[in-house]
Design a protein around this motif. Structure first.
Motif, PDB file in Angstrom:
ATOM      1  N   LYS A   2       0.778  -1.147  -0.140  1.00  0.00           N
ATOM      2  CA  LYS A   2      -0.028   0.152   0.050  1.00  0.00           C
ATOM      3  C   LYS A   2       0.862   1.026   0.154  1.00  0.00           C
ATOM      4  O   LYS A   2       1.951   1.309   0.743  1.00  0.00           O
ATOM      5  CB  LYS A   2      -1.104   0.089   1.226  1.00  0.00           C
ATOM      6  CG  LYS A   2      -1.833   1.120   1.209  1.00  0.00           C
ATOM      7  CD  LYS A   2      -2.881   1.206   2.460  1.00  0.00           C
ATOM      8  CE  LYS A   2      -3.641   2.295   2.808  1.00  0.00           C
ATOM      9  NZ  LYS A   2      -4.509   2.276   3.819  1.00  0.00           N
ATOM     10  N   LEU A   3       0.628   2.286  -0.696  1.00  0.00           N
ATOM     11  CA  LEU A   3       1.158   3.463  -0.899  1.00  0.00           C
ATOM     12  C   LEU A   3       1.123   4.231   0.428  1.00  0.00           C
ATOM     13  O   LEU A   3       0.098   4.616   0.869  1.00  0.00           O
ATOM     14  CB  LEU A   3       0.762   4.265  -2.191  1.00  0.00           C
ATOM     15  CG  LEU A   3       1.554   5.591  -2.365  1.00  0.00           C
ATOM     16  CD1 LEU A   3       3.204   5.404  -2.581  1.00  0.00           C
ATOM     17  CD2 LEU A   3       0.828   6.562  -3.727  1.00  0.00           C
ATOM     18  N   LYS A   4       2.086   4.435   1.080  1.00  0.00           N
ATOM     19  CA  LYS A   4       2.078   5.367   2.278  1.00  0.00           C
ATOM     20  C   LYS A   4       1.819   6.815   1.864  1.00  0.00           C
ATOM     21  O   LYS A   4       2.533   7.556   0.860  1.00  0.00           O
ATOM     22  CB  LYS A   4       3.152   5.221   3.051  1.00  0.00           C
ATOM     23  CG  LYS A   4       3.354   3.789   3.441  1.00  0.00           C
ATOM     24  CD  LYS A   4       4.511   3.438   4.255  1.00  0.00           C
ATOM     25  CE  LYS A   4       4.564   1.820   4.798  1.00  0.00           C
ATOM     26  NZ  LYS A   4       5.871   1.606   5.301  1.00  0.00           N
ATOM     27  N   MET A   5       1.057   7.644   2.540  1.00  0.00           N
ATOM     28  CA  MET A   5       0.573   9.017   2.341  1.00  0.00           C
ATOM     29  C   MET A   5       1.839   9.954   3.020  1.00  0.00           C
ATOM     30  O   MET A   5       2.338   9.648   4.120  1.00  0.00           O
ATOM     31  CB  MET A   5      -0.651   9.353   2.646  1.00  0.00           C
ATOM     32  CG  MET A   5      -1.141   9.443   4.012  1.00  0.00           C
ATOM     33  SD  MET A   5      -2.639   9.646   4.402  1.00  0.00           S
ATOM     34  CE  MET A   5      -3.547   8.020   3.736  1.00  0.00           C
ATOM     35  N   SER A  72       5.986  12.811   7.044  1.00  0.00           N
ATOM     36  CA  SER A  72       5.130  11.492   7.108  1.00  0.00           C
ATOM     37  C   SER A  72       5.195  11.012   8.574  1.00  0.00           C
ATOM     38  O   SER A  72       6.365  10.994   9.180  1.00  0.00           O
ATOM     39  CB  SER A  72       5.387  10.669   6.020  1.00  0.00           C
ATOM     40  OG  SER A  72       6.777   9.970   6.511  1.00  0.00           O
ATOM     41  N   PHE A 119      -0.931  17.578  -4.819  1.00  0.00           N
ATOM     42  CA  PHE A 119      -1.184  16.678  -3.759  1.00  0.00           C
ATOM     43  C   PHE A 119      -2.404  16.344  -3.508  1.00  0.00           C
ATOM     44  O   PHE A 119      -3.286  17.266  -3.210  1.00  0.00           O
ATOM     45  CB  PHE A 119      -0.480  17.117  -2.562  1.00  0.00           C
ATOM     46  CG  PHE A 119       1.201  16.900  -2.678  1.00  0.00           C
ATOM     47  CD1 PHE A 119       1.931  15.669  -2.481  1.00  0.00           C
ATOM     48  CD2 PHE A 119       1.678  18.236  -2.773  1.00  0.00           C
ATOM     49  CE1 PHE A 119       3.213  15.738  -2.395  1.00  0.00           C
ATOM     50  CE2 PHE A 119       3.147  18.352  -3.126  1.00  0.00           C
ATOM     51  CZ  PHE A 119       3.979  17.119  -2.724  1.00  0.00           C
ATOM     52  N   TYR A 123      -1.134  12.299  -1.267  1.00  0.00           N
ATOM     53  CA  TYR A 123      -0.686  11.443  -2.016  1.00  0.00           C
ATOM     54  C   TYR A 123      -0.268  12.413  -3.294  1.00  0.00           C
ATOM     55  O   TYR A 123      -1.161  13.072  -4.065  1.00  0.00           O
ATOM     56  CB  TYR A 123      -1.706  10.461  -2.693  1.00  0.00           C
ATOM     57  CG  TYR A 123      -2.048   9.314  -1.712  1.00  0.00           C
ATOM     58  CD1 TYR A 123      -1.274   8.329  -1.476  1.00  0.00           C
ATOM     59  CD2 TYR A 123      -3.461   9.480  -1.161  1.00  0.00           C
ATOM     60  CE1 TYR A 123      -1.873   7.496  -0.467  1.00  0.00           C
ATOM     61  CE2 TYR A 123      -3.456   8.528  -0.137  1.00  0.00           C
ATOM     62  CZ  TYR A 123      -2.801   7.414   0.112  1.00  0.00           C
ATOM     63  OH  TYR A 123      -3.173   6.503   1.183  1.00  0.00           O
ATOM     64  N   GLN A 125       0.089  13.646  -6.943  1.00  0.00           N
ATOM     65  CA  GLN A 125      -0.661  13.099  -8.168  1.00  0.00           C
ATOM     66  C   GLN A 125      -0.054  13.681  -9.392  1.00  0.00           C
ATOM     67  O   GLN A 125       0.341  13.267 -10.399  1.00  0.00           O
ATOM     68  CB  GLN A 125      -2.053  13.253  -7.924  1.00  0.00           C
ATOM     69  CG  GLN A 125      -2.566  14.673  -7.475  1.00  0.00           C
ATOM     70  CD  GLN A 125      -4.061  14.850  -7.350  1.00  0.00           C
ATOM     71  OE1 GLN A 125      -4.942  13.949  -7.737  1.00  0.00           O
ATOM     72  NE2 GLN A 125      -4.483  16.149  -7.044  1.00  0.00           N
TER      73      GLN A 125
END
Length: 246
Positions: A2-5, A72, A119, A123, A125
């Protein structure tokens, strides 16, 4: 996986003043800016670009007399974060022309709008100026101050000064629509890396170069780029080698 934000983006002056701060999820506040600056200020020597304090990971770079920081809660790949950070700075520079504290303060509304597009809930983008400009409404406030060290040109009057590449993108676009004047600006950057042994002899050396172009030409005209005859493209030889990328 899973991509961490990411949690937060902020810009500080070298005095510690908060210029821009944006919490992507609303879970962090300005105290992280103070924690970051206090940690960096009292660091013995140069602070590492990534460090952990009180459950928060800080990723930063210092450019143009300012700290550009992403945070983060979970450990995110540093290469991923710094790629997003440098791409964000590039978009800022494309819009402002010159990336400095005065320009950011005078265009803080535009900066916040750009960050909102770059963002989404932490995330990354949209990381391209060409794509972002379709969604950003505000235009940059042009700095009227003459760049330090600039001198009257003694060259051909038809030649545009190198300072022209620092013109804000939005201003150039709006001007070109009125005057229909097509322009293209080119920046050439070189980086020389040399490794010596303890006796002072060269072990390895390399030259990395990049040509950056900012085009305001209508349509897709053909552009011819002339390089030095000694440069070998896509191969190897006595003179070295080079590669061309988009």
């Amino acid at each position: 996986e899973k991509l961490k934000m990411l949690e937060q983006f902020f810009i500080l002056s070298d005095r510690g003043d908060t210029i821009i701060t944006k919490a992507f999820r609303g879970e962090l506040d300005r105290k992280e800016c103070e924690i970051f600056f206090r940690k960096v200020k009292f660091w013995k020597g140069d602070a590492t670009p990534v460090f952990h304090v009180d459950g928060i990971n800080f990723y930063f770079t210092k450019k143009y007399g300012m700290f550009f920081v992403l945070t983060s809660k979970e450990l995110v790949s540093p290469s991923f974060v710094f790629d997003a950070l440098y791409r964000t700075m590039k978009v800022f520079r494309d819009y402002l022309g010159v990336l400095n504290e005065e320009g950011i303060r005078k265009n803080f509304i535009l900066i916040y709008e750009i960050v909102d597009e770059l963002f989404d809930y932490g995330y990354p983008q949209i990381m391209s100026t060409e794509v972002v400009k379709e969604f950003v409404i505000n235009e940059a406030v042009v700095l009227t101050k003459t760049p330090p060290g600039s001198k009257p040109s003694i060259w051909n009057r038809n030649t545009v000064s190198s300072a022209a590449v620092t013109r804000p993108m939005s201003t150039t676009l709006s001007t070109s629509r009125k005057s229909k004047k097509e322009e293209i600006f080119v920046d050439i950057f070189d980086k020389i890396t040399v490794l010596f042994n303890s006796n002072g002899f060269v072990i390895n050396s390399s030259i990395d170069g990049v040509i950056q172009m900012k085009s305001y030409l209508v349509g897709n005209p053909e552009i011819r780029l002339a390089l030095n005859d000694n440069l070998i493209i896509g191969g190897s030889g006595e003179m070295g080698k080079a590669a061309i990328t988009d």
